[in-house]
Design a protein around this motif. Structure first.
Motif, mmCIF file in Angstrom:
data_model
loop_
_atom_site.group_PDB
_atom_site.id
_atom_site.type_symbol
_atom_site.label_atom_id
_atom_site.label_comp_id
_atom_site.label_asym_id
_atom_site.label_seq_id
_atom_site.Cartn_x
_atom_site.Cartn_y
_atom_site.Cartn_z
ATOM 1 N N ASN A 8 0.871 -1.174 0.000
ATOM 2 C CA ASN A 8 0.000 0.000 0.000
ATOM 3 C C ASN A 8 0.911 1.227 0.000
ATOM 4 N N VAL A 38 -1.349 -0.844 -4.369
ATOM 5 C CA VAL A 38 -2.469 0.102 -4.305
ATOM 6 C C VAL A 38 -1.899 1.432 -3.831
ATOM 7 N N ASP A 39 -2.477 2.521 -4.312
ATOM 8 C CA ASP A 39 -1.885 3.845 -4.114
ATOM 9 C C ASP A 39 -2.883 4.776 -3.425
ATOM 10 N N ASN A 40 -2.500 5.313 -2.263
ATOM 11 C CA ASN A 40 -3.379 6.233 -1.546
ATOM 12 C C ASN A 40 -3.777 7.434 -2.406
ATOM 13 N N LYS A 42 -4.349 7.616 -5.551
ATOM 14 C CA LYS A 42 -5.394 7.282 -6.518
ATOM 15 C C LYS A 42 -6.680 6.813 -5.843
ATOM 16 N N GLU A 43 -6.536 6.061 -4.768
ATOM 17 C CA GLU A 43 -7.702 5.443 -4.138
ATOM 18 C C GLU A 43 -8.425 6.372 -3.158
ATOM 19 N N ASP A 45 -9.083 9.642 -3.382
ATOM 20 C CA ASP A 45 -9.209 10.892 -4.131
ATOM 21 C C ASP A 45 -10.488 11.657 -3.817
ATOM 22 N N ASN A 49 -14.385 8.139 -0.373
ATOM 23 C CA ASN A 49 -13.406 7.056 -0.269
ATOM 24 C C ASN A 49 -12.630 7.113 1.032
ATOM 25 N N SER A 63 -10.308 -6.248 -0.743
ATOM 26 C CA SER A 63 -8.862 -6.473 -0.838
ATOM 27 C C SER A 63 -8.524 -7.949 -0.751
ATOM 28 N N LEU A 87 -5.413 0.797 3.013
ATOM 29 C CA LEU A 87 -6.378 0.332 2.021
ATOM 30 C C LEU A 87 -6.569 -1.182 1.998
#
Length: 396
Positions: A8, A38-40, A42-43, A45, A49, A63, A87
């Motif tokens: 993450n 997974v990228d904070n 992008k996720e 935003d 979320n 997940s 995430l």
């Protein structure tokens, strides 16, 4: 071997991201390595979320299914997690268990037992959750100064403590030092699940003449790091401001941070302190290789200080606080010296002792370089990591 790395990624990448990619580059030379990232950025935003994390940080079913699909698609033989927060969640370890794939996780910080991951609050070491509940941190908002966010992380910690996740769902937890392992064991995580494997740094000085490197040492000390309270920089500057004789050596300070303006102003008349700010890595290594010693005054439990490893690679001794992992990595009277964290007089006495050693400096420099070659090279690290994998992967 077919390896799946899981991570993450934070908005601001740090040491975990560096180690993940270092190990990827090492392993892919001889093995198949896939990644699930997974990228904070992008996720997370949208506000929606971000709010969802309240309900999924402790256990994210999506997940779990994502990891199951990735394992099936790649044919992974082992899953190596560097970070699941916030995430992915620890649910991913159930996915690997259900797929019959062993799981390994590197403990880059203390997130399994303390909400902000550092065993530190308000600039001081805080071990209350080692023997007590993580919920005790909520009112003080130890994570991001937020009671709500601290409560969310505390719930994750206590949820998995109650379920014995770290005893039953994960095959191996990699600690960076024996000190860190001892803290996790003290907090109730089974020691038999843990293996100790440090990080590493590339050898920028490979092939150079060691004697010549040592002979080129100059008469200055060096600090590298964030200019913030927990790093002990205030203690260091205070000492240099009282050590202003004509013969006192120079102190170079590399880094940026919230205390920089205050401490620069406090030391503006001291010609023995040079504030260099941010410096490119190649220049950092050059300055480090010629330093008399690196001073590491950190006043909290560091994980695996890469600057110490880089100092060793440059045959530079380290003067360090005697706590945490840094106290373990720096061997007193062999690869450097210890002093008491936050104690200005202790640092003064240690510096005066180091200054009086003269010819013994060379022995410390040689020992520092030897320590690097024995423990912290890419080659040594690769073999240790593969040895851990082979312990849990069948038919290897």
């Amino acid at each position: 071997m077919n390896i799946l790395q899981v991570h993450n990624r934070y908005k601001i990448t740090g040491g975990e991201w560096t180690v993940l990619n270092q190990e990827y580059d090492l392993l892919k030379r001889e093995h198949t390595v896939d990644q699930l990232i997974v990228d904070n950025t992008k996720e997370l935003d949208t506000l929606f979320n971000k709010l969802k994390l309240i309900f999924t940080t402790h256990y994210n079913r999506k997940s779990r299914e994502l990891v199951r699909e990735k394992i099936r698609k790649t044919g992974a033989e082992i899953m190596h997690v560097h970070n699941f927060f916030p995430l992915l969640s620890p649910s991913i370890f159930e996915a690997s268990l259900e797929e019959g794939v062993p799981s390994v996780m590197t403990l880059h910080n203390y997130r399994l037992i303390y909400p902000n991951g550092y065993l530190m609050h308000d600039g001081k070491i805080d071990e209350r959750t080692i023997h007590g509940s993580a919920y005790s941190c909520v009112l003080e908002g130890v994570y991001r100064n937020s009671m709500l966010q601290t409560a969310v992380v505390a719930h994750m910690i206590e949820y998995h403590r109650k379920r014995d996740t770290w005893a039953n769902k994960v095959d191996c937890l990699i600690c960076l030092t024996e000190f860190a392992k001892a803290k996790f064991v003290e907090a109730g995580i089974p020691g038999e699940k843990m293996r100790v494997k440090p990080n590493f740094v590339d050898d920028a000085f490979r092939g150079l003449n060691l004697s010549e490197m040592i002979d080129q040492k100059d008469d200055y000390y060096l600090f590298i790091g964030r200019i913030s309270e927990e790093k002990g920089i205030r203690t260091l500057v205070n000492v240099w401001n009282t050590w202003k004789s004509a013969t006192s050596p120079q102190l170079f300070i590399l880094g940026e941070g919230p205390l920089k303006k205050e401490l620069q102003k406090k030391s503006q008349e001291n010609t023995k302190i040079s504030w260099l700010g941010f410096v490119e890595r190649a220049r950092v290594l050059e300055i480090l290789s010629k330093a008399k010693a690196l001073i590491f005054p950190s006043e909290w439990y560091e994980g695996m200080p890469m600057t110490i490893l880089e100092a060793y690679s440059a045959a530079t001794p380290v003067i360090s606080t005697n706590i945490g992992s840094q106290g373990e990595i720096v061997h007193h009277n062999r690869t450097g010296l210890h002093f008491e964290a936050g104690k200005e007089q202790s640092l003064v006495e240690t510096l005066e002792h180091f200054e009086s050693m003269n010819e013994e400096h060379k022995g410390m420099s040689l020992a520092a370089r030897r320590e690097y070659e024995e423990k912290y090279t890419p080659e040594v690290n690769r073999e240790k990591l593969l040895s851990i994998y082979r312990e849990f992967v069948k038919n290897t």
